[in-house]
Design a protein around this motif. Structure first.
Motif, PDB file in Angstrom:
ATOM      1  N   GLY A   1      48.213  43.552  41.605  1.00 35.44           N
ATOM      2  CA  GLY A   1      47.711  43.054  42.884  1.00 35.44           C
ATOM      3  C   GLY A   1      48.760  43.065  43.977  1.00 35.44           C
ATOM      4  N   VAL A   2      48.316  42.809  45.192  1.00 35.34           N
ATOM      5  CA  VAL A   2      49.211  42.812  46.354  1.00 35.34           C
ATOM      6  C   VAL A   2      50.094  41.547  46.326  1.00 35.34           C
ATOM      7  N   PRO A   3      51.187  41.539  47.087  1.00 35.51           N
ATOM      8  CA  PRO A   3      52.044  40.355  47.110  1.00 35.51           C
ATOM      9  C   PRO A   3      51.274  39.090  47.504  1.00 35.51           C
ATOM     10  N   ASN A   4      51.620  37.993  46.866  1.00 33.60           N
ATOM     11  CA  ASN A   4      51.096  36.674  47.197  1.00 33.60           C
ATOM     12  C   ASN A   4      49.663  36.401  46.734  1.00 33.60           C
ATOM     13  N   VAL A   5      49.079  37.318  45.982  1.00 33.47           N
ATOM     14  CA  VAL A   5      47.682  37.130  45.575  1.00 33.47           C
ATOM     15  C   VAL A   5      47.572  36.146  44.410  1.00 33.47           C
ATOM     16  N   GLY A   6      48.718  35.856  43.763  1.00 29.92           N
ATOM     17  CA  GLY A   6      48.690  34.878  42.667  1.00 29.92           C
ATOM     18  C   GLY A   6      49.014  35.465  41.297  1.00 29.92           C
ATOM     19  N   LYS A   7      49.717  36.576  41.275  1.00 27.87           N
ATOM     20  CA  LYS A   7      50.023  37.238  40.001  1.00 27.87           C
ATOM     21  C   LYS A   7      50.934  36.378  39.114  1.00 27.87           C
ATOM     22  N   SER A   8      52.059  35.941  39.685  1.00 31.57           N
ATOM     23  CA  SER A   8      53.010  35.165  38.880  1.00 31.57           C
ATOM     24  C   SER A   8      52.379  33.851  38.431  1.00 31.57           C
ATOM     25  N   ALA A   9      51.667  33.226  39.330  1.00 29.51           N
ATOM     26  CA  ALA A   9      51.029  31.954  38.993  1.00 29.51           C
ATOM     27  C   ALA A   9      50.074  32.132  37.807  1.00 29.51           C
ATOM     28  N   LEU A  10      49.339  33.237  37.798  1.00 32.03           N
ATOM     29  CA  LEU A  10      48.390  33.481  36.710  1.00 32.03           C
ATOM     30  C   LEU A  10      49.118  33.745  35.392  1.00 32.03           C
TER      31      LEU A  10
ATOM     32  N   THR B   1      43.819  29.200  39.694  1.00 30.08           N
ATOM     33  CA  THR B   1      44.963  29.099  38.787  1.00 30.08           C
ATOM     34  C   THR B   1      45.581  27.704  38.820  1.00 30.08           C
ATOM     35  N   LEU B   2      45.467  27.027  39.956  1.00 23.44           N
ATOM     36  CA  LEU B   2      46.089  25.711  40.063  1.00 23.44           C
ATOM     37  C   LEU B   2      45.405  24.699  39.143  1.00 23.44           C
ATOM     38  N   SER B   3      44.066  24.679  39.172  1.00 23.30           N
ATOM     39  CA  SER B   3      43.367  23.718  38.314  1.00 23.30           C
ATOM     40  C   SER B   3      43.054  24.312  36.939  1.00 23.30           C
TER      41      SER B   3
ATOM     42  N   THR C   1      41.133  35.454  42.903  1.00 23.51           N
ATOM     43  CA  THR C   1      42.073  34.331  42.854  1.00 23.51           C
ATOM     44  C   THR C   1      41.860  33.356  44.011  1.00 23.51           C
ATOM     45  N   LYS C   2      42.436  32.177  43.855  1.00 22.68           N
ATOM     46  CA  LYS C   2      42.386  31.130  44.884  1.00 22.68           C
ATOM     47  C   LYS C   2      40.941  30.783  45.249  1.00 22.68           C
ATOM     48  N   SER C   3      40.067  30.844  44.246  1.00 18.67           N
ATOM     49  CA  SER C   3      38.655  30.567  44.529  1.00 18.67           C
ATOM     50  C   SER C   3      38.464  29.111  44.949  1.00 18.67           C
ATOM     51  N   ASP C   4      39.447  28.268  44.681  1.00 26.05           N
ATOM     52  CA  ASP C   4      39.376  26.876  45.150  1.00 26.05           C
ATOM     53  C   ASP C   4      39.400  26.796  46.674  1.00 26.05           C
ATOM     54  N   LEU C   5      39.998  27.804  47.315  1.00 23.81           N
ATOM     55  CA  LEU C   5      40.078  27.803  48.784  1.00 23.81           C
ATOM     56  C   LEU C   5      38.910  28.550  49.421  1.00 23.81           C
ATOM     57  N   ALA C   6      38.217  29.366  48.625  1.00 28.35           N
ATOM     58  CA  ALA C   6      37.162  30.230  49.167  1.00 28.35           C
ATOM     59  C   ALA C   6      35.822  29.511  49.252  1.00 28.35           C
TER      60      ALA C   6
END
Ligand SMILES: Nc1nc2c(ncn2[C@@H]2O[C@H](COP(=O)(O)OP(=O)(O)O)[C@@H](O)[C@H]2O)c(=O)[nH]1
Ligand SMILES: [Mg+2]
Length: 300
Positions: A127-136, A87-89, A58-63
């Motif tokens: 996944g762990v908290p804040n990893v992007g589960k709900s967003a996905l 997930t954002l884009s 997740t958050k590969s846009d930041l990586a």
């Protein structure tokens, strides 16, 4: 490392995940693309066992894209399917169903041969908290389907969310806990924003980040803060420079390092520093080798 999850809390999370796992054909294991192993629950293999699994980075846009490629190869070399997503884009999201169908193909064909009627693939997000589960889940569902903050004691009927192409998702994600035995793991999680600010001192987290950036992403520090770091730069001197450039001062003109630390962390988390990954597979190889030695030692 002084960060601990309460054993009771962990046991409960584990029981909930085990319960949910019984209801699904496969698992989407969410790892933060910037720190895949640090954001991975070490008990996950034991929990998921042989259930088919796809790792979603997740958050590969930041990586850092190169690091994400290296991590993808790392997991594939261990025979695990992996897909970087943003997930954002929405990048990578469409591939999720195709990869899932491919993974479940044999099992579903076997079921059909046995006369079991074709049904949707059931999957859960883990996944762990804040990893992007709900967003996905919300992105896949195309609406706010994911219940955020599953409160204990609130019972409701379980929901399957149809996400297209023969796939359905459990609406509540499985929440796991990260493990902080290694100081660096805790610090990477703190940098990413996955653990609360009050658990680790913000200055310590920012110094760790600056030292890391100086060693691997010096040019990004130069661009953002006009610093000229080298791998040998003293992180405290770097933090002070950021503070003075950004006008992080207390009353009386004294440098406010806490404020400077917050600036650096905010810039990193929002992507303003640039695309940064906090670990590479090679950072873990030495640890693995040491562990292998230790366990060999146990045998003799
Ligand atoms: N940049 C970026 N942020 C994301 C992405 N996915 C989730 N987030 C953010 O990460 C934070 C945590 O996401 P959330 O879905 O609540 O995590 P959960 O605790 O695993 O359910 C939120 O602020 C999201 O907006 C992504 O792909 N890219
Ligand atoms: Mg959530």
């Amino acid at each position: 490392m002084a960060i601990q999850w309460f054993p009771g809390h962990m046991a409960k999370a584990r029981r909930q995940v085990e319960e949910k796992l019984k209801q699904v054909d496969m698992v989407f294991e969410l790892l933060d693309a910037r720190l895949p192993l640090s954001s991975r629950n070490p008990m996950i293999d034991e929990l998921v066992r042989r259930k088919p699994r796809v790792i979603l980075l997740t958050k590969s846009d930041l990586a850092d894209p190169e690091a994400t490629r290296a991590w993808s190869e790392h997991f594939r070399a261990n025979d695990i399917q992996v897909l970087p997503i943003d997930t954002l884009s929405g990048k990578g999201i469409k591939k999720i169903t195709a990869v899932s169908q491919d993974l479940m193909k044999d099992k579903f064909e076997d079921m059909e041969k046995k006369g079991i009627r074709r049904r949707r693939i059931r999957a859960m997000v883990l996944g762990v908290p804040n990893v992007g589960k709900s967003a996905l889940i919300n992105r896949l569902a195309g609406r706010s389907a994911a219940k955020t903050g599953d409160r204990p004691g609130v019972t409701r009927s379980q929901q399957w969310i149809r996400v297209g192409n023969g796939l359905e998702l459990l609406d509540t994600p499985g929440i796991l806990w990260p493990k902080f035995e290694d100081r660096r793991v805790g610090l990477r999680l703190a940098v990413s924003g996955a653990i609360r600010e009050d658990i680790l001192p913000v200055e310590e987290v920012a110094l760790f980040l600056l030292e890391y950036l100086a060693s691997r992403y010096g040019s990004l520090l130069e661009e953002r803060y006009k610093l000229k770091p080298t791998a040998e730069s003293d992180p405290l001197a770097l933090l002070e420079e950021v503070g003075s450039r950004r006008g992080c001062m207390r009353k009386g003109g004294e440098l406010d390092l806490e404020k400077a630390a917050e600036v650096v962390l905010r810039d990193l988390r929002s992507g303003r520093i640039g695309r940064v990954s906090l670990e590479l597979p090679e950072d873990w190889e030495q640890d693995e080798e040491e562990e292998a030695h230790e366990s060999q030692g146990d045998d003799t």
